[in-house]
Design a protein around this motif. Structure first.
Motif, PDB file in Angstrom:
ATOM      1  N   LEU A 282      43.059  38.628  34.110  1.00 36.63           N
ATOM      2  CA  LEU A 282      43.700  39.182  35.180  1.00 36.63           C
ATOM      3  C   LEU A 282      45.340  39.025  34.980  1.00 36.63           C
ATOM      4  O   LEU A 282      46.071  39.942  35.639  1.00 36.63           O
ATOM      5  CB  LEU A 282      43.345  38.917  36.570  1.00 36.63           C
ATOM      6  CG  LEU A 282      41.854  39.105  36.853  1.00 36.63           C
ATOM      7  CD1 LEU A 282      41.312  38.449  38.146  1.00 36.63           C
ATOM      8  CD2 LEU A 282      41.814  40.817  37.211  1.00 36.63           C
TER       9      LEU A 282
ATOM     10  N   PHE B 210      41.242  37.777  45.924  1.00 37.75           N
ATOM     11  CA  PHE B 210      41.359  39.149  45.788  1.00 37.75           C
ATOM     12  C   PHE B 210      42.083  39.583  46.784  1.00 37.75           C
ATOM     13  O   PHE B 210      42.762  40.517  46.625  1.00 37.75           O
ATOM     14  CB  PHE B 210      39.744  39.788  45.554  1.00 37.75           C
ATOM     15  CG  PHE B 210      39.229  39.254  44.604  1.00 37.75           C
ATOM     16  CD1 PHE B 210      39.463  39.861  43.366  1.00 37.75           C
ATOM     17  CD2 PHE B 210      38.281  38.184  44.492  1.00 37.75           C
ATOM     18  CE1 PHE B 210      38.773  39.523  42.317  1.00 37.75           C
ATOM     19  CE2 PHE B 210      37.438  37.847  43.584  1.00 37.75           C
ATOM     20  CZ  PHE B 210      37.824  38.276  42.304  1.00 37.75           C
TER      21      PHE B 210
ATOM     22  N   CYS C  48      43.341  52.156  40.740  1.00 37.99           N
ATOM     23  CA  CYS C  48      42.107  51.326  40.139  1.00 37.99           C
ATOM     24  C   CYS C  48      42.140  49.889  40.584  1.00 37.99           C
ATOM     25  O   CYS C  48      41.146  49.497  41.192  1.00 37.99           O
ATOM     26  CB  CYS C  48      42.013  51.532  38.591  1.00 37.99           C
ATOM     27  SG  CYS C  48      41.662  53.101  38.118  1.00 37.99           S
ATOM     28  N   GLY C  49      43.430  49.173  40.517  1.00 34.56           N
ATOM     29  CA  GLY C  49      43.347  47.708  40.911  1.00 34.56           C
ATOM     30  C   GLY C  49      43.322  47.677  42.451  1.00 34.56           C
ATOM     31  O   GLY C  49      42.513  46.640  42.678  1.00 34.56           O
TER      32      GLY C  49
ATOM     33  N   LEU D  24      39.503  48.350  43.460  1.00 33.23           N
ATOM     34  CA  LEU D  24      38.842  47.244  43.020  1.00 33.23           C
ATOM     35  C   LEU D  24      39.039  45.831  43.750  1.00 33.23           C
ATOM     36  O   LEU D  24      37.847  45.031  43.926  1.00 33.23           O
ATOM     37  CB  LEU D  24      38.818  46.812  41.484  1.00 33.23           C
ATOM     38  CG  LEU D  24      38.325  48.060  40.532  1.00 33.23           C
ATOM     39  CD1 LEU D  24      38.790  47.721  39.070  1.00 33.23           C
ATOM     40  CD2 LEU D  24      36.732  47.993  40.666  1.00 33.23           C
ATOM     41  N   SER D  25      40.222  45.619  43.964  1.00 35.04           N
ATOM     42  CA  SER D  25      40.512  44.489  45.059  1.00 35.04           C
ATOM     43  C   SER D  25      39.859  44.482  46.200  1.00 35.04           C
ATOM     44  O   SER D  25      39.407  43.786  46.749  1.00 35.04           O
ATOM     45  CB  SER D  25      42.238  44.346  44.948  1.00 35.04           C
ATOM     46  OG  SER D  25      42.566  43.853  43.504  1.00 35.04           O
TER      47      SER D  25
ATOM     48  N   ASN E 165      36.140  44.072  46.309  1.00 35.81           N
ATOM     49  CA  ASN E 165      35.904  42.518  46.210  1.00 35.81           C
ATOM     50  C   ASN E 165      36.239  41.613  47.325  1.00 35.81           C
ATOM     51  O   ASN E 165      35.572  40.754  47.661  1.00 35.81           O
ATOM     52  CB  ASN E 165      36.750  41.635  44.780  1.00 35.81           C
ATOM     53  CG  ASN E 165      36.205  42.005  43.647  1.00 35.81           C
ATOM     54  OD1 ASN E 165      35.050  41.463  43.353  1.00 35.81           O
ATOM     55  ND2 ASN E 165      36.583  42.599  42.639  1.00 35.81           N
TER      56      ASN E 165
ATOM     57  N   GLU F 145      33.393  40.984  40.204  1.00 42.57           N
ATOM     58  CA  GLU F 145      34.396  40.033  39.886  1.00 42.57           C
ATOM     59  C   GLU F 145      34.708  40.340  38.322  1.00 42.57           C
ATOM     60  O   GLU F 145      35.919  40.807  37.697  1.00 42.57           O
ATOM     61  CB  GLU F 145      34.190  38.435  39.714  1.00 42.57           C
ATOM     62  CG  GLU F 145      34.541  37.791  41.220  1.00 42.57           C
ATOM     63  CD  GLU F 145      34.229  36.550  41.205  1.00 42.57           C
ATOM     64  OE1 GLU F 145      33.462  36.005  40.161  1.00 42.57           O
ATOM     65  OE2 GLU F 145      34.681  35.620  42.119  1.00 42.57           O
TER      66      GLU F 145
ATOM     67  N   GLN G 282      36.298  44.013  38.026  1.00 41.35           N
ATOM     68  CA  GLN G 282      37.590  44.136  38.166  1.00 41.35           C
ATOM     69  C   GLN G 282      38.385  43.446  36.708  1.00 41.35           C
ATOM     70  O   GLN G 282      39.325  44.079  36.327  1.00 41.35           O
ATOM     71  CB  GLN G 282      38.115  43.437  39.178  1.00 41.35           C
ATOM     72  CG  GLN G 282      39.693  43.456  39.325  1.00 41.35           C
ATOM     73  CD  GLN G 282      40.004  43.128  40.809  1.00 41.35           C
ATOM     74  OE1 GLN G 282      39.169  42.832  41.653  1.00 41.35           O
ATOM     75  NE2 GLN G 282      41.167  43.373  41.057  1.00 41.35           N
TER      76      GLN G 282
ATOM     77  N   LEU H 117      40.467  46.070  34.455  1.00 36.77           N
ATOM     78  CA  LEU H 117      42.104  46.083  34.394  1.00 36.77           C
ATOM     79  C   LEU H 117      42.390  45.810  33.076  1.00 36.77           C
ATOM     80  O   LEU H 117      43.594  46.226  32.723  1.00 36.77           O
ATOM     81  CB  LEU H 117      42.259  45.283  35.270  1.00 36.77           C
ATOM     82  CG  LEU H 117      42.149  45.269  37.043  1.00 36.77           C
ATOM     83  CD1 LEU H 117      42.896  44.226  37.810  1.00 36.77           C
ATOM     84  CD2 LEU H 117      42.650  46.980  37.352  1.00 36.77           C
TER      85      LEU H 117
END
Length: 265
Positions: A75, A148, A191-192, A195-196, A199, A216, A219, A223
């Protein structure tokens, strides 16, 4: 996800091999290699953790620590790519770079602290998901979503910086590289952020912590794929435009006007 990652790697193997052979060795190239190949170790560890029967809690915690470390590395490398891209969009503004790196460092330290304290205080058990025979950590919902939430805040900050730069330069920037950068950044952040947010909401959506691990992984994989794919695409575009190997890292031209150029980060 292992199949998805392998498929993506095979599809881009030819372009990646060309990039690895022809680009110069720089810090950004090393960052690319780490971001691209750490997920392979992440996948192997995760598969072993989930599908290898284990009744030893100590062994499980060691595996979870390794798995979590690889996830944090993946990440961090993915986010670093877009810190550099945002830095390029801001024409190499040092204040912006220092602010982004300082924030990223603080968030990663907090991320690691929360994550590993959660592992240390959680209990390890076998999964309740049918077909999953391995072990996983079970922590409180706060311990799970807080890292997250921090990542979400950082990505939102980068997204805002990109939008500010887009509004500042939309009339004066007619370079193709600038357009590609802007589109890549906005798509990555979308997208980030999504997904965050998923989560962060995972403890509300799912009662079994075994499902958290899946999100998890998703993501980290998505990424990493986006960051490395976009960097590879940008390198090939720049190489085609210049007809040479000027760039081994993220280099941009026509960032704000036809006579102003940033060639290297």
């Amino acid at each position: 996800m292992a199949t998805f990652w392998t498929y993506d790697y095979v599809c881009s193997l030819h372009e990646e091999w060309k990039f690895l052979r022809r680009s110069h060795w720089t810090k950004v190239k090393v960052l690319y290699i780490i971001a691209r190949y750490v997920p392979f170790l992440f996948i192997i560890t995760d598969i072993y953790l989930n599908f290898s029967p284990s009744e030893n809690p100590k062994k499980c915690k060691i595996l979870v620590n390794i798995y979590s470390s690889l996830g944090v590395i993946s990440l961090t490398c993915s986010e670093c790519f877009f810190v550099l891209r945002t830095y390029a969009l801001w024409n190499g503004n040092r204040i912006v770079l220092v602010a982004m790196l300082s924030t990223l460092f603080a968030i990663i330290v907090s991320f690691i602290g929360i994550c590993f304290s959660a592992i240390a205080t959680s209990y390890v058990t076998t999964s309740a998901v049918p077909g999953i025979t391995g072990c996983y950590r079970s922590s409180t919902s706060v311990q799970f979503f807080m890292p997250f939430l921090l990542l979400l805040a950082f990505q939102l900050g980068l997204f805002i910086l990109t939008l500010i730069r887009a509004f500042q330069t939309w009339r004066t920037s007619n370079g193709g590289m600038h357009t590609v950068l802007m589109k890549h950044n906005i798509f990555y952040y979308a997208c980030g952020l999504f997904l965050s947010a998923v989560n962060v909401l995972a403890p509300v959506m799912f009662s079994d912590p075994a499902y958290y691990s899946l999100l998890e992984d998703l993501q980290a994989f998505v990424l990493a794929i986006l960051a490395t794919r976009m960097h590879l695409h940008l390198w090939h575009i720049d190489r085609d435009v210049h007809g040479s190997e000027i760039l081994a890292c993220i280099s941009m031209s026509d960032m704000s006007s036809g006579d102003r150029t940033i060639t290297t980060l």
